[in-house]
Design a protein around this motif. Structure first.
Motif, short mmCIF file in Angstrom:
data_model
loop_
_atom_site.label_atom_id
_atom_site.label_comp_id
_atom_site.label_asym_id
_atom_site.label_seq_id
_atom_site.Cartn_x
_atom_site.Cartn_y
_atom_site.Cartn_z
N THR A 142 0.83 -1.20 0.00
CA THR A 142 0.00 0.00 0.00
C THR A 142 0.87 1.25 0.00
N GLY A 143 1.93 1.23 0.80
CA GLY A 143 2.87 2.35 0.81
C GLY A 143 3.62 2.48 -0.50
N VAL A 144 3.96 1.34 -1.11
CA VAL A 144 4.68 1.36 -2.40
C VAL A 144 3.86 2.08 -3.46
N ILE A 145 2.59 1.77 -3.55
CA ILE A 145 1.75 2.37 -4.60
C ILE A 145 1.54 3.86 -4.35
N GLN A 146 1.32 4.24 -3.10
CA GLN A 146 1.15 5.67 -2.80
C GLN A 146 2.43 6.45 -3.09
N ALA A 147 3.57 5.91 -2.65
CA ALA A 147 4.84 6.61 -2.86
C ALA A 147 5.19 6.66 -4.35
N GLY A 148 5.00 5.54 -5.03
CA GLY A 148 5.34 5.50 -6.45
C GLY A 148 4.48 6.44 -7.28
N SER A 149 3.19 6.52 -6.96
CA SER A 149 2.30 7.40 -7.72
C SER A 149 2.65 8.87 -7.54
N SER A 150 3.24 9.21 -6.40
CA SER A 150 3.61 10.62 -6.16
C SER A 150 4.72 11.09 -7.09
N LEU A 151 5.44 10.14 -7.72
CA LEU A 151 6.51 10.53 -8.65
C LEU A 151 5.95 11.22 -9.89
N GLY A 152 4.65 11.08 -10.14
CA GLY A 152 4.04 11.67 -11.33
C GLY A 152 4.13 13.18 -11.39
N ILE A 153 4.27 13.84 -10.24
CA ILE A 153 4.34 15.30 -10.26
C ILE A 153 5.79 15.80 -10.24
N LEU A 154 6.76 14.88 -10.31
CA LEU A 154 8.17 15.28 -10.32
C LEU A 154 8.87 14.88 -11.61
N VAL A 155 8.61 13.65 -12.08
CA VAL A 155 9.25 13.17 -13.31
C VAL A 155 8.56 13.81 -14.51
N PRO A 156 9.32 14.33 -15.49
CA PRO A 156 8.69 14.95 -16.67
C PRO A 156 7.91 13.91 -17.48
N PRO A 157 6.80 14.34 -18.13
CA PRO A 157 6.29 15.71 -18.23
C PRO A 157 5.33 16.08 -17.09
#
Length: 440
Positions: A142-157
């Protein structure tokens, strides 16, 4: 009434409206319009008109619907499913391998979409059931999915960095490049944590059964080709832009067209997929444009009141803080606001105050854009009202409670805080790549 008091009343009124559940653009725009009319009479009507003209003339804003459309096409056409199948086969023999592969999946989804919601939706619907079925620890995954999804606002585009570029008047291309190394560094830290934790406690991430690992090499290679398709799409979009062959808008169009053609060639571009992608793109693009329009008008009134100078005087003269003390205080305020606001709302509310102040303190605004984005990621996952926490609760199966979701993010928030500290202490982590590409 003093200018400082007017600014406080405006800010308080806006926060109060947001807490009552009003739409972000409505709350910000209403308070800004009312303040403009009360301060300058009918002349205040020129402020939203000027903001609208500024918005319509901002050519890079055309990238927003292009990237959103690209992400929805790849998501709705199930091309993202191929990614997970690839990770399932190639990472299955490693302890915690599917969780590590999920982080890789999230990085690739981020490179396709630029929104954390897309990564969360794909992770919760595709990866989470598979991980639970294979006896992975529910707290960890559960933590993996929440943390991984947060990368969407940092990694381009990253769409958030596009909005920051608009408000801070900084080049979008440099901000995207500045987010690459910190984003990959954070993903690497997540992977290292998962690997180490599963080495210490093997029961948290068991290896796949031998019969599931015995996949012919030809099938592995086929899945590898299918799974790497999003990377090819990303490369066809970003390489011409980085090389200077295309503009940012042209590259976004290339990405959207390439994703569309990939879905067509794979036979997955049905009328339903196309209609859903177009409708979702239109809805999100319009939402962002209304928010930017309201923020520009609100910020213009704040500038006219001299609120930025007042805040700077409060931090430096009255509180006696140095530049780094002010910067840390601003980051803490983002985390607090993130418990009840999304990233866009936080940016448009405080950017008119913080961005000029950061520049006046002598900090690089490209670097600060990355700091803001990482802090937003932390705020997204911070109880009691973190945005990602409730998204996960809405998508998770019944056996995962809200208490489980709160507990699951603790180690990943610690990893994010470490990444934030590293970028603050070593600015070149964010600035090296844009400086190298743009020859600074």
């Amino acid at each position: 009434m003093s200018q400082e008091l007017i600014a406080v009343v405006m800010f308080s009124g806006m926060m109060l409206m947001l807490m009552t559940g009003q739409r972000v653009f409505g709350a910000i725009g209403f308070v800004g319009a009312m303040a403009g009319l009360m301060l300058w009479g009918t002349g205040g009507a020129e402020i939203p008109f000027s903001a609208a003209m500024k918005l319509m003339k901002w050519y890079p804003l055309l990238t927003l619907p292009m990237f959103i459309f690209m992400g929805y096409v790849l998501s709705e056409s199930r091309i993202a499913d191929d990614l997970y199948k690839m990770f399932h086969v190639w990472m299955g023999p490693v302890r915690g391998g599917l969780a590590i592969g999920t982080i890789g999946l999230m990085v690739l989804i981020s490179a396709m979409n630029g929104l954390s919601v897309a990564g969360m939706a794909i992770g919760a619907t595709i990866a989470l059931p598979e991980l639970l079925r294979r006896n992975y620890d529910k707290l960890m995954v559960t933590g993996v999915i929440q943390a991984g999804s947060s990368l969407g606002i940092l990694v381009p585009p990253s769409v958030v960095l596009v909005l920051y570029a608009m408000i801070a008047r900084q080049p979008v291309g440099q901000l995207w490049l500045a987010g690459v190394v910190p984003g990959l560094m954070m993903a690497t830290l997540f992977i290292f944590y998962i690997w180490l934790r599963c080495r210490i406690q093997p029961e948290l991430g068991p290896v796949l059964p031998k019969e599931e690992r015995n996949v012919p090499l030809s099938e592995k290679l086929r899945l590898l080709r299918a799974g790497l398709l999003p990377l090819v799409i990303f490369a066809t979009m970003m390489v011409p832009f980085v090389k200077g062959w295309t503009s940012l808008v042209e590259s976004s169009a290339i990405g959207a067209i390439t994703a569309f053609l990939a879905a067509v060639l794979k036979g997955r571009m049905t009328r339903e997929v196309f209609e859903t992608s177009v409708r979702s793109t239109l809805a999100i693009s319009c939402m962002f444009m209304w928010i930017i329009l309201a923020a520009l008008g609100f910020g213009a009134i704040f500038d006219g009141l001299g609120a930025v100078s007042a805040i700077e005087d409060l931090f430096t003269a009255q509180l006696g803080l140095g530049p780094w003390g002010i910067l840390i205080l601003m980051q803490l305020s983002f985390i607090i606001m993130g418990t009840f606001l999304d990233d866009t709302a936080m940016l448009v509310i405080v950017a008119p105050l913080y961005v000029p102040l950061v520049g006046a303190l002598g900090f690089d605004l490209i670097w600060y854009g990355v700091l803001y984005t990482i802090t937003t990621q932390i705020a997204y996952m911070t109880p009691p009202f973190g945005y990602n926490l409730f998204l996960m609760r809405a998508m998770a199966p019944p056996e995962i409670s809200l208490r489980d979701i709160y507990r699951s993010i603790v180690p990943f928030v610690a990893v994010m805080a470490l990444a934030l500290a590293l970028v603050m202490l070593f600015p070149q982590i964010a600035l090296w790549l844009p400086n190298y590409v743009y020859g600074k």
